[in-house]
Design a protein around this motif. Structure first.
Motif: not given
Lengths: 285, 267
Positions: A70, A74, A153, A156, A228, A232, A235-236, A238
Protein backbone atom coordinates in the motif's frame (compact mmCIF):
# COMPACT_ATOMS: atom_id res chain seq x y z
CA UNK A 1 42.97 30.81 -7.17
CA UNK A 2 42.96 27.54 -9.04
CA UNK A 3 41.88 24.28 -7.49
CA UNK A 4 44.93 22.48 -6.17
CA UNK A 5 45.42 19.07 -4.61
CA UNK A 6 46.01 19.31 -0.87
CA UNK A 7 49.73 19.25 -0.12
CA UNK A 8 50.21 19.62 3.61
CA UNK A 9 48.26 18.12 6.50
CA UNK A 10 47.06 21.64 7.23
CA UNK A 11 45.28 21.76 3.88
CA UNK A 12 42.91 19.10 5.15
CA UNK A 13 41.94 21.17 8.19
CA UNK A 14 38.62 22.49 6.77
CA UNK A 15 37.46 18.93 6.24
CA UNK A 16 37.99 17.79 9.84
CA UNK A 17 34.92 19.21 11.53
CA UNK A 18 32.36 18.41 8.79
CA UNK A 19 33.80 14.90 8.42
CA UNK A 20 33.62 14.18 12.16
CA UNK A 21 30.06 15.51 12.42
CA UNK A 22 28.79 13.55 9.41
CA UNK A 23 30.47 10.30 10.39
CA UNK A 24 29.60 10.43 14.09
CA UNK A 25 26.06 11.70 13.67
CA UNK A 26 25.00 10.13 10.40
CA UNK A 27 27.13 7.14 9.44
CA UNK A 28 27.26 5.72 12.97
CA UNK A 29 23.52 6.19 13.72
CA UNK A 30 22.65 4.64 10.37
CA UNK A 31 24.98 1.68 11.03
CA UNK A 32 23.63 1.35 14.57
CA UNK A 33 20.15 1.06 13.15
CA UNK A 34 21.22 -1.68 10.74
CA UNK A 35 22.92 -3.53 13.61
CA UNK A 36 19.90 -3.20 15.87
CA UNK A 37 17.71 -4.73 13.18
CA UNK A 38 19.49 -8.05 13.89
CA UNK A 39 19.18 -7.70 17.67
CA UNK A 40 16.62 -9.29 19.91
CA UNK A 41 13.95 -7.30 21.68
CA UNK A 42 14.37 -6.90 25.40
CA UNK A 43 11.17 -6.32 27.40
CA UNK A 44 13.03 -4.45 30.14
CA UNK A 45 15.35 -2.28 28.11
CA UNK A 46 15.60 -1.51 24.45
CA UNK A 47 17.27 -4.59 22.99
CA UNK A 48 19.95 -7.21 23.59
CA UNK A 49 22.77 -7.78 21.11
CA UNK A 50 22.25 -10.89 19.03
CA UNK A 51 22.32 -11.96 15.42
CA UNK A 52 18.89 -13.07 14.33
CA UNK A 53 16.74 -12.74 11.25
CA UNK A 54 13.52 -12.98 13.29
CA UNK A 55 12.68 -9.30 12.78
CA UNK A 56 12.95 -9.65 9.04
CA UNK A 57 10.97 -12.87 9.02
CA UNK A 58 8.18 -11.28 11.00
CA UNK A 59 8.11 -8.40 8.59
CA UNK A 60 7.62 -10.67 5.61
CA UNK A 61 4.20 -11.70 6.91
CA UNK A 62 1.05 -11.03 4.95
CA UNK A 63 0.04 -8.05 7.09
CA UNK A 64 3.27 -6.10 6.82
CA UNK A 65 3.68 -7.10 3.22
CA UNK A 66 0.27 -5.58 2.56
CA UNK A 67 1.28 -2.35 4.29
CA UNK A 68 4.45 -2.20 2.23
CA UNK A 69 2.46 -2.72 -0.97
CA UNK A 70 0.00 0.00 0.00
CA UNK A 71 2.82 2.43 0.91
CA UNK A 72 4.47 1.91 -2.45
CA UNK A 73 1.20 2.20 -4.39
CA UNK A 74 0.35 5.43 -2.57
CA UNK A 75 3.82 6.92 -3.14
CA UNK A 76 3.70 6.03 -6.85
CA UNK A 77 0.28 7.70 -7.23
CA UNK A 78 1.47 10.82 -5.42
CA UNK A 79 4.59 11.00 -7.61
CA UNK A 80 2.62 10.65 -10.84
CA UNK A 81 -0.08 13.17 -9.90
CA UNK A 82 2.55 15.67 -8.71
CA UNK A 83 4.65 15.46 -11.86
CA UNK A 84 1.54 15.68 -14.09
CA UNK A 85 0.57 18.94 -12.39
CA UNK A 86 4.03 20.33 -11.67
CA UNK A 87 5.67 19.81 -15.05
CA UNK A 88 3.39 22.03 -17.17
CA UNK A 89 3.07 24.44 -14.26
CA UNK A 90 6.83 24.85 -13.82
CA UNK A 91 7.23 25.18 -17.57
CA UNK A 92 4.69 28.02 -17.65
CA UNK A 93 6.32 29.58 -14.60
CA UNK A 94 9.76 29.72 -16.21
CA UNK A 95 8.19 31.47 -19.23
CA UNK A 96 6.68 34.17 -16.99
CA UNK A 97 8.44 37.40 -16.06
CA UNK A 98 11.10 37.39 -13.35
CA UNK A 99 8.76 39.30 -11.04
CA UNK A 100 5.94 36.77 -11.38
CA UNK A 101 8.44 33.96 -10.85
CA UNK A 102 9.71 35.48 -7.60
CA UNK A 103 6.21 35.89 -6.17
CA UNK A 104 5.31 32.28 -6.99
CA UNK A 105 8.61 30.96 -5.67
CA UNK A 106 8.12 32.73 -2.33
CA UNK A 107 4.61 31.28 -2.09
CA UNK A 108 5.80 27.79 -3.03
CA UNK A 109 8.67 27.91 -0.52
CA UNK A 110 6.24 29.01 2.19
CA UNK A 111 3.94 26.07 1.45
CA UNK A 112 6.95 23.75 1.25
CA UNK A 113 8.00 24.78 4.74
CA UNK A 114 4.61 23.89 6.21
CA UNK A 115 4.91 21.09 8.71
CA UNK A 116 3.20 17.79 7.92
CA UNK A 117 1.22 18.36 11.10
CA UNK A 118 -0.05 21.69 9.86
CA UNK A 119 -0.90 20.35 6.40
CA UNK A 120 -2.81 17.53 8.06
CA UNK A 121 -4.65 19.94 10.32
CA UNK A 122 -5.46 22.31 7.46
CA UNK A 123 -6.86 19.58 5.22
CA UNK A 124 -8.75 17.90 8.02
CA UNK A 125 -10.43 21.26 8.59
CA UNK A 126 -11.08 21.62 4.88
CA UNK A 127 -12.60 18.15 4.67
CA UNK A 128 -14.59 18.41 7.90
CA UNK A 129 -18.36 18.72 8.05
CA UNK A 130 -18.44 21.84 10.21
CA UNK A 131 -15.72 23.98 8.62
CA UNK A 132 -15.08 22.29 5.29
CA UNK A 133 -15.49 22.92 1.59
CA UNK A 134 -18.84 21.16 1.49
CA UNK A 135 -20.24 24.20 3.33
CA UNK A 136 -19.23 26.31 0.36
CA UNK A 137 -20.92 23.85 -2.00
CA UNK A 138 -24.06 24.05 0.12
CA UNK A 139 -23.88 27.85 0.09
CA UNK A 140 -23.81 27.98 -3.72
CA UNK A 141 -26.52 25.34 -3.93
CA UNK A 142 -24.49 22.48 -5.38
CA UNK A 143 -25.04 20.28 -2.36
CA UNK A 144 -27.98 19.91 -0.05
CA UNK A 145 -26.10 19.15 3.14
CA UNK A 146 -22.55 19.55 4.39
CA UNK A 147 -20.70 16.32 4.98
CA UNK A 148 -17.30 15.08 6.07
CA UNK A 149 -14.88 13.99 3.33
CA UNK A 150 -12.52 12.28 5.73
CA UNK A 151 -11.17 9.88 6.79
CA UNK A 152 -10.59 8.29 3.43
CA UNK A 153 -8.17 7.46 0.68
CA UNK A 154 -9.03 10.58 -1.31
CA UNK A 155 -8.23 12.77 1.69
CA UNK A 156 -4.86 11.06 2.23
CA UNK A 157 -3.97 11.39 -1.44
CA UNK A 158 -4.96 15.07 -1.57
CA UNK A 159 -2.95 15.88 1.55
CA UNK A 160 0.12 14.08 0.27
CA UNK A 161 -0.05 15.69 -3.16
CA UNK A 162 -0.35 19.04 -1.38
CA UNK A 163 2.74 18.24 0.65
CA UNK A 164 4.80 17.00 -2.29
CA UNK A 165 3.74 19.46 -5.00
CA UNK A 166 5.94 22.44 -3.93
CA UNK A 167 8.84 20.03 -3.60
CA UNK A 168 8.19 18.67 -7.11
CA UNK A 169 8.06 22.17 -8.59
CA UNK A 170 11.35 23.14 -6.94
CA UNK A 171 13.09 19.96 -8.13
CA UNK A 172 11.91 20.55 -11.71
CA UNK A 173 12.60 24.28 -11.71
CA UNK A 174 16.40 24.38 -12.29
CA UNK A 175 16.31 21.92 -15.21
CA UNK A 176 13.35 23.57 -16.92
CA UNK A 177 14.57 27.14 -16.41
CA UNK A 178 17.94 26.24 -17.94
CA UNK A 179 16.49 24.51 -21.00
CA UNK A 180 17.94 26.07 -24.12
CA UNK A 181 15.23 28.48 -25.40
CA UNK A 182 16.46 28.18 -29.00
CA UNK A 183 15.13 24.61 -29.02
CA UNK A 184 11.56 25.82 -28.68
CA UNK A 185 12.13 28.79 -30.97
CA UNK A 186 13.32 26.41 -33.65
CA UNK A 187 10.23 24.24 -33.23
CA UNK A 188 7.96 27.31 -33.35
CA UNK A 189 9.71 28.67 -36.47
CA UNK A 190 9.11 25.33 -38.13
CA UNK A 191 5.42 25.81 -37.48
CA UNK A 192 4.75 23.86 -34.29
CA UNK A 193 1.98 25.16 -32.03
CA UNK A 194 2.93 25.92 -28.40
CA UNK A 195 1.27 22.71 -27.26
CA UNK A 196 3.06 20.65 -29.92
CA UNK A 197 6.40 22.32 -29.14
CA UNK A 198 5.85 21.47 -25.48
CA UNK A 199 4.86 17.86 -26.13
CA UNK A 200 7.35 17.07 -28.90
CA UNK A 201 10.37 19.14 -27.88
CA UNK A 202 10.28 20.10 -24.19
CA UNK A 203 9.02 16.83 -22.71
CA UNK A 204 11.47 14.54 -24.62
CA UNK A 205 14.39 16.90 -23.93
CA UNK A 206 13.68 16.64 -20.22
CA UNK A 207 12.83 12.95 -20.05
CA UNK A 208 15.70 12.18 -17.69
CA UNK A 209 14.70 15.05 -15.43
CA UNK A 210 11.14 13.75 -15.33
CA UNK A 211 12.29 10.25 -14.37
CA UNK A 212 14.62 11.63 -11.69
CA UNK A 213 11.83 13.82 -10.30
CA UNK A 214 9.40 10.89 -10.20
CA UNK A 215 11.93 8.96 -8.13
CA UNK A 216 12.62 11.82 -5.75
CA UNK A 217 8.94 12.52 -5.16
CA UNK A 218 8.31 8.81 -4.73
CA UNK A 219 10.94 8.52 -1.98
CA UNK A 220 9.66 11.76 -0.43
CA UNK A 221 6.08 10.44 -0.38
CA UNK A 222 7.22 7.10 1.00
CA UNK A 223 8.34 8.98 4.12
CA UNK A 224 4.94 10.56 4.74
CA UNK A 225 4.04 9.73 8.28
CA UNK A 226 1.41 11.99 9.79
CA UNK A 227 -0.96 12.59 6.88
CA UNK A 228 -2.14 8.96 6.61
CA UNK A 229 -2.84 9.04 10.35
CA UNK A 230 -4.67 12.36 10.39
CA UNK A 231 -6.59 12.01 7.12
CA UNK A 232 -6.95 8.25 6.71
CA UNK A 233 -8.28 5.13 8.35
CA UNK A 234 -5.95 2.50 9.80
CA UNK A 235 -5.94 0.66 6.48
CA UNK A 236 -4.38 3.78 4.93
CA UNK A 237 -1.43 3.77 7.28
CA UNK A 238 1.95 3.57 5.64
CA UNK A 239 5.10 1.74 6.63
CA UNK A 240 6.45 4.95 8.19
CA UNK A 241 3.51 4.94 10.62
CA UNK A 242 4.14 1.32 11.61
CA UNK A 243 7.86 1.92 12.05
CA UNK A 244 7.19 4.80 14.43
CA UNK A 245 4.50 2.82 16.21
CA UNK A 246 6.89 -0.08 16.82
CA UNK A 247 9.77 2.17 17.87
CA UNK A 248 7.89 4.50 20.19
CA UNK A 249 4.73 2.80 21.43
CA UNK A 250 5.63 -0.91 21.29
CA UNK A 251 9.27 -0.20 22.28
CA UNK A 252 10.33 -2.85 19.76
CA UNK A 253 13.35 -1.12 18.34
CA UNK A 254 14.84 -4.16 16.54
CA UNK A 255 11.60 -4.74 14.62
CA UNK A 256 11.29 -1.03 13.78
CA UNK A 257 14.90 -1.03 12.60
CA UNK A 258 14.33 -4.09 10.42
CA UNK A 259 11.35 -2.41 8.75
CA UNK A 260 13.40 0.76 8.22
CA UNK A 261 16.24 -1.20 6.62
CA UNK A 262 13.70 -2.94 4.42
CA UNK A 263 12.24 0.44 3.43
CA UNK A 264 15.70 1.71 2.45
CA UNK A 265 16.39 -1.43 0.38
CA UNK A 266 12.97 -1.17 -1.25
CA UNK A 267 13.47 2.49 -2.21
CA UNK A 268 16.98 1.78 -3.52
CA UNK A 269 15.72 -1.17 -5.55
CA UNK A 270 12.90 0.85 -7.09
CA UNK A 271 15.25 3.74 -7.81
CA UNK A 272 17.66 1.34 -9.51
CA UNK A 273 14.88 -0.30 -11.49
CA UNK A 274 13.55 3.04 -12.70
CA UNK A 275 17.01 4.20 -13.70
CA UNK A 276 17.55 0.96 -15.58
CA UNK A 277 14.29 1.28 -17.47
CA UNK A 278 14.95 4.99 -18.14
CA UNK A 279 18.47 4.24 -19.36
CA UNK A 280 17.34 1.49 -21.70
CA UNK A 281 14.69 3.69 -23.25
CA UNK A 282 17.30 6.41 -23.67
CA UNK A 283 19.59 3.98 -25.46
CA UNK A 284 16.81 3.02 -27.90
CA UNK A 285 15.91 6.61 -28.71
CA UNK B 1 -3.94 32.70 -27.72
CA UNK B 2 -4.74 29.29 -26.31
CA UNK B 3 -1.37 29.06 -24.53
CA UNK B 4 -2.13 32.14 -22.41
CA UNK B 5 -5.58 30.88 -21.52
CA UNK B 6 -4.15 27.53 -20.52
CA UNK B 7 -1.52 29.25 -18.39
CA UNK B 8 -4.10 31.41 -16.63
CA UNK B 9 -6.27 28.41 -15.87
CA UNK B 10 -3.36 26.29 -14.65
CA UNK B 11 -1.94 29.09 -12.47
CA UNK B 12 -5.38 29.75 -10.99
CA UNK B 13 -6.08 26.10 -10.22
CA UNK B 14 -2.66 25.52 -8.64
CA UNK B 15 -2.97 28.82 -6.77
CA UNK B 16 -6.37 27.90 -5.34
CA UNK B 17 -5.14 24.43 -4.41
CA UNK B 18 -2.11 25.81 -2.58
CA UNK B 19 -4.05 28.61 -0.88
CA UNK B 20 -7.30 26.81 0.00
CA UNK B 21 -6.19 25.18 3.27
CA UNK B 22 -4.63 28.43 4.42
CA UNK B 23 -7.75 30.46 3.67
CA UNK B 24 -9.90 28.12 5.73
CA UNK B 25 -7.39 27.96 8.56
CA UNK B 26 -7.03 31.75 8.54
CA UNK B 27 -10.80 31.99 8.79
CA UNK B 28 -10.94 29.59 11.69
CA UNK B 29 -8.11 31.41 13.46
CA UNK B 30 -10.09 34.64 13.78
CA UNK B 31 -13.32 32.92 14.84
CA UNK B 32 -14.80 34.50 17.94
CA UNK B 33 -16.13 31.30 19.47
CA UNK B 34 -14.09 28.30 20.52
CA UNK B 35 -15.26 26.08 17.72
CA UNK B 36 -14.21 25.29 14.22
CA UNK B 37 -16.80 27.00 12.13
CA UNK B 38 -16.28 28.27 8.65
CA UNK B 39 -17.06 30.86 7.50
CA UNK B 40 -15.96 32.43 10.83
CA UNK B 41 -18.48 33.97 13.15
CA UNK B 42 -17.44 37.30 14.54
CA UNK B 43 -13.85 38.44 14.59
CA UNK B 44 -11.27 38.00 17.31
CA UNK B 45 -7.52 37.92 17.55
CA UNK B 46 -7.56 36.23 20.94
CA UNK B 47 -6.26 32.92 19.51
CA UNK B 48 -3.19 34.72 18.26
CA UNK B 49 -2.71 36.30 21.67
CA UNK B 50 -2.91 32.85 23.20
CA UNK B 51 0.24 31.69 21.36
CA UNK B 52 2.16 34.20 23.46
CA UNK B 53 0.14 34.33 26.67
CA UNK B 54 -0.71 30.68 27.23
CA UNK B 55 2.19 29.13 29.12
CA UNK B 56 2.37 25.83 27.20
CA UNK B 57 2.01 27.36 23.71
CA UNK B 58 4.63 29.97 24.55
CA UNK B 59 7.03 27.30 25.84
CA UNK B 60 6.57 25.32 22.62
CA UNK B 61 7.20 28.44 20.56
CA UNK B 62 10.39 29.23 22.48
CA UNK B 63 11.56 25.60 22.15
CA UNK B 64 10.99 25.64 18.41
CA UNK B 65 12.72 28.97 17.87
CA UNK B 66 15.73 27.94 19.96
CA UNK B 67 16.00 24.61 18.19
CA UNK B 68 15.69 26.23 14.76
CA UNK B 69 18.28 28.92 15.51
CA UNK B 70 20.90 26.56 16.94
CA UNK B 71 20.47 23.75 14.42
CA UNK B 72 20.62 26.21 11.51
CA UNK B 73 23.84 27.71 12.91
CA UNK B 74 25.35 24.26 13.35
CA UNK B 75 24.32 23.17 9.85
CA UNK B 76 26.02 26.23 8.36
CA UNK B 77 29.18 25.62 10.42
CA UNK B 78 29.33 22.06 9.07
CA UNK B 79 28.56 23.02 5.47
CA UNK B 80 30.81 26.07 5.08
CA UNK B 81 34.28 24.47 5.51
CA UNK B 82 33.17 21.44 3.50
CA UNK B 83 31.91 23.53 0.57
CA UNK B 84 35.06 25.69 0.77
CA UNK B 85 37.32 22.64 0.69
CA UNK B 86 35.49 21.13 -2.28
CA UNK B 87 35.82 24.40 -4.18
CA UNK B 88 39.44 25.06 -3.27
CA UNK B 89 40.99 21.60 -3.50
CA UNK B 90 41.16 18.79 -6.03
CA UNK B 91 40.35 15.73 -3.95
CA UNK B 92 37.67 13.63 -5.66
CA UNK B 93 37.32 11.26 -2.70
CA UNK B 94 36.21 14.24 -0.57
CA UNK B 95 32.95 14.25 -2.53
CA UNK B 96 31.90 11.32 -0.36
CA UNK B 97 31.30 13.83 2.42
CA UNK B 98 29.07 15.84 0.17
CA UNK B 99 27.12 12.66 -0.53
CA UNK B 100 26.90 12.01 3.22
CA UNK B 101 25.58 15.53 3.68
CA UNK B 102 22.81 14.99 1.13
CA UNK B 103 21.82 11.44 2.13
CA UNK B 104 19.88 12.21 5.36
CA UNK B 105 17.67 14.59 3.40
CA UNK B 106 17.03 12.22 0.49
CA UNK B 107 16.14 9.15 2.56
CA UNK B 108 12.57 8.88 3.87
CA UNK B 109 12.73 11.02 7.04
CA UNK B 110 11.45 8.23 9.27
CA UNK B 111 14.68 6.33 8.58
CA UNK B 112 16.96 9.22 9.51
CA UNK B 113 14.78 9.79 12.56
CA UNK B 114 14.94 6.14 13.63
CA UNK B 115 18.71 6.17 13.11
CA UNK B 116 18.95 9.09 15.52
CA UNK B 117 16.62 7.41 18.00
CA UNK B 118 18.64 4.19 18.14
CA UNK B 119 21.89 6.16 18.29
CA UNK B 120 20.90 8.55 21.08
CA UNK B 121 19.32 5.70 23.03
CA UNK B 122 22.46 3.58 22.65
CA UNK B 123 24.82 6.34 23.84
CA UNK B 124 22.39 7.21 26.63
CA UNK B 125 21.64 10.78 25.63
CA UNK B 126 18.03 10.22 24.54
CA UNK B 127 15.73 13.17 25.20
CA UNK B 128 18.35 15.88 25.75
CA UNK B 129 17.59 19.17 24.01
CA UNK B 130 21.02 19.36 22.36
CA UNK B 131 20.51 16.00 20.67
CA UNK B 132 17.59 17.52 18.76
CA UNK B 133 19.78 20.44 17.65
CA UNK B 134 22.49 18.10 16.34
CA UNK B 135 19.92 15.81 14.69
CA UNK B 136 18.23 18.70 12.90
CA UNK B 137 21.59 20.14 11.83
CA UNK B 138 22.60 16.83 10.23
CA UNK B 139 19.14 16.27 8.76
CA UNK B 140 19.11 19.70 7.09
CA UNK B 141 22.84 20.19 6.34
CA UNK B 142 21.97 19.50 2.67
CA UNK B 143 20.41 22.95 2.31
CA UNK B 144 23.41 25.17 3.22
CA UNK B 145 25.61 22.67 1.39
CA UNK B 146 23.61 23.23 -1.80
CA UNK B 147 23.31 27.01 -1.50
CA UNK B 148 27.02 27.38 -0.57
CA UNK B 149 28.16 25.18 -3.45
CA UNK B 150 26.11 27.39 -5.78
CA UNK B 151 27.74 30.41 -4.14
CA UNK B 152 31.28 29.13 -4.51
CA UNK B 153 30.68 28.14 -8.12
CA UNK B 154 29.47 31.63 -8.93
CA UNK B 155 32.76 33.19 -7.73
CA UNK B 156 34.97 34.42 -10.54
CA UNK B 157 38.24 32.60 -9.88
CA UNK B 158 40.30 35.32 -11.58
CA UNK B 159 39.13 37.70 -8.84
CA UNK B 160 40.62 35.43 -6.20
CA UNK B 161 43.68 34.89 -8.39
CA UNK B 162 44.23 38.66 -8.49
CA UNK B 163 44.09 38.91 -4.71
CA UNK B 164 46.64 36.16 -4.24
CA UNK B 165 49.03 37.64 -6.86
CA UNK B 166 48.90 40.87 -4.88
CA UNK B 167 50.28 38.90 -1.95
CA UNK B 168 47.23 37.87 0.03
CA UNK B 169 47.53 34.44 1.62
CA UNK B 170 44.76 31.85 1.73
CA UNK B 171 43.32 33.13 4.97
CA UNK B 172 43.23 36.75 3.85
CA UNK B 173 41.66 35.80 0.54
CA UNK B 174 39.01 33.81 2.38
CA UNK B 175 38.23 36.66 4.75
CA UNK B 176 38.34 39.63 2.38
CA UNK B 177 37.21 38.19 -0.96
CA UNK B 178 35.46 34.84 -0.64
CA UNK B 179 33.36 35.29 2.50
CA UNK B 180 31.78 38.61 1.40
CA UNK B 181 30.92 37.04 -1.96
CA UNK B 182 29.19 34.01 -0.49
CA UNK B 183 27.54 35.78 2.44
CA UNK B 184 24.11 35.90 0.68
CA UNK B 185 24.28 32.14 0.08
CA UNK B 186 25.29 31.60 3.70
CA UNK B 187 22.34 33.64 4.93
CA UNK B 188 19.86 31.87 2.67
CA UNK B 189 21.24 28.47 3.69
CA UNK B 190 20.73 29.45 7.31
CA UNK B 191 17.22 30.71 6.59
CA UNK B 192 16.20 27.52 4.79
CA UNK B 193 17.30 25.35 7.71
CA UNK B 194 15.70 27.72 10.21
CA UNK B 195 12.28 27.64 8.57
CA UNK B 196 12.28 23.90 7.88
CA UNK B 197 13.51 23.06 11.39
CA UNK B 198 10.74 25.20 12.85
CA UNK B 199 8.21 22.96 11.10
CA UNK B 200 9.90 19.59 11.31
CA UNK B 201 8.03 16.92 13.22
CA UNK B 202 9.31 13.36 12.96
CA UNK B 203 13.01 13.85 13.78
CA UNK B 204 12.18 16.15 16.68
CA UNK B 205 9.53 13.72 17.89
CA UNK B 206 11.89 10.73 17.82
CA UNK B 207 14.72 12.55 19.56
CA UNK B 208 13.05 14.72 22.22
CA UNK B 209 9.32 14.10 21.75
CA UNK B 210 8.66 13.07 25.31
CA UNK B 211 10.84 15.60 27.08
CA UNK B 212 10.47 18.73 25.00
CA UNK B 213 7.47 19.96 23.04
CA UNK B 214 8.21 21.87 19.86
CA UNK B 215 5.31 23.60 18.13
CA UNK B 216 4.63 20.84 15.57
CA UNK B 217 4.69 18.24 18.37
CA UNK B 218 2.41 20.43 20.47
CA UNK B 219 -0.02 20.84 17.57
CA UNK B 220 -0.08 17.11 16.90
CA UNK B 221 -0.66 16.31 20.56
CA UNK B 222 -3.43 18.89 20.66
CA UNK B 223 -4.98 17.35 17.52
CA UNK B 224 -5.56 14.11 19.36
CA UNK B 225 -7.61 15.75 22.06
CA UNK B 226 -9.74 17.83 19.75
CA UNK B 227 -9.32 21.11 18.00
CA UNK B 228 -8.61 24.46 19.51
CA UNK B 229 -8.50 27.55 17.30
CA UNK B 230 -5.00 28.29 18.67
CA UNK B 231 -3.74 25.58 16.30
CA UNK B 232 -5.14 27.59 13.43
CA UNK B 233 -3.52 30.80 14.59
CA UNK B 234 -0.16 29.05 15.07
CA UNK B 235 -0.46 27.70 11.52
CA UNK B 236 -1.02 31.16 10.08
CA UNK B 237 1.76 32.55 12.26
CA UNK B 238 4.16 29.92 10.83
CA UNK B 239 3.21 30.59 7.23
CA UNK B 240 3.67 34.30 7.85
CA UNK B 241 7.16 33.72 9.29
CA UNK B 242 8.12 31.52 6.31
CA UNK B 243 6.71 33.99 3.78
CA UNK B 244 8.55 36.83 5.54
CA UNK B 245 11.89 35.00 5.56
CA UNK B 246 11.67 33.92 1.92
CA UNK B 247 10.31 37.33 0.93
CA UNK B 248 13.38 38.95 2.52
CA UNK B 249 15.66 36.53 0.68
CA UNK B 250 13.92 37.44 -2.57
CA UNK B 251 14.12 41.16 -1.76
CA UNK B 252 17.84 41.19 -1.01
CA UNK B 253 19.05 38.25 -3.08
CA UNK B 254 18.34 36.61 -6.40
CA UNK B 255 15.82 33.94 -5.43
CA UNK B 256 15.46 32.26 -8.85
CA UNK B 257 19.25 31.99 -9.03
CA UNK B 258 19.41 30.54 -5.54
CA UNK B 259 16.94 27.90 -6.67
CA UNK B 260 19.01 26.99 -9.70
CA UNK B 261 18.10 29.45 -12.45
CA UNK B 262 20.87 31.17 -14.37
CA UNK B 263 21.82 34.77 -13.64
CA UNK B 264 18.95 37.24 -13.28
CA UNK B 265 20.19 39.63 -15.99
CA UNK B 266 19.08 37.37 -18.79
CA UNK B 267 15.38 38.07 -18.59
Amino acid sequence: MRREPPRTIGDYAPLVFPAIMLVVFFVIPFSTMIMVSFFRRDQAGFYTPDFTFDNYERFLSAFFGGVLGFSIMLAVMVAIVCVLIAFPFTWMLTRASRRVQVVWLVAILSVLSLSEVIIGFAWSTLFSRTAGITNLLVAVGLMSEARALLPGFGAVLTGMVYQALPYTILVLYPAIVRLDPTLIEAARTLGASPVRAFANVVVPALRNTIVATLIMVFVFALGSYLLPQILGRPQHWTLSVLITDQAIYQSNMPFAAAMAVFLVLMSLALVGLTLLVGGRREAQA
Amino acid sequence: MSGTVFRRVLFTVVGIFLAAPLVVVAGVSVNERQSLTFPPQGFSLSWYAQIFTDQSWRAALVNSLTLAATSAALAVIIALPLAWFLWRRIAPWANIFQLLGVAPFILPPVITALGFLTFWATVGAYGQAWTAAISHAIFFVTLPLVTLSLGFNSIDRSLVEAASTMGANDRTVLRTVVLPLILPYLVSGYAFVFVLSLNEYIVAYMTVGFTMETLPIKIFNALRYGYTPTMASVTIFFVAVAALVFGLIARFGDLPKLLGALSGDEK
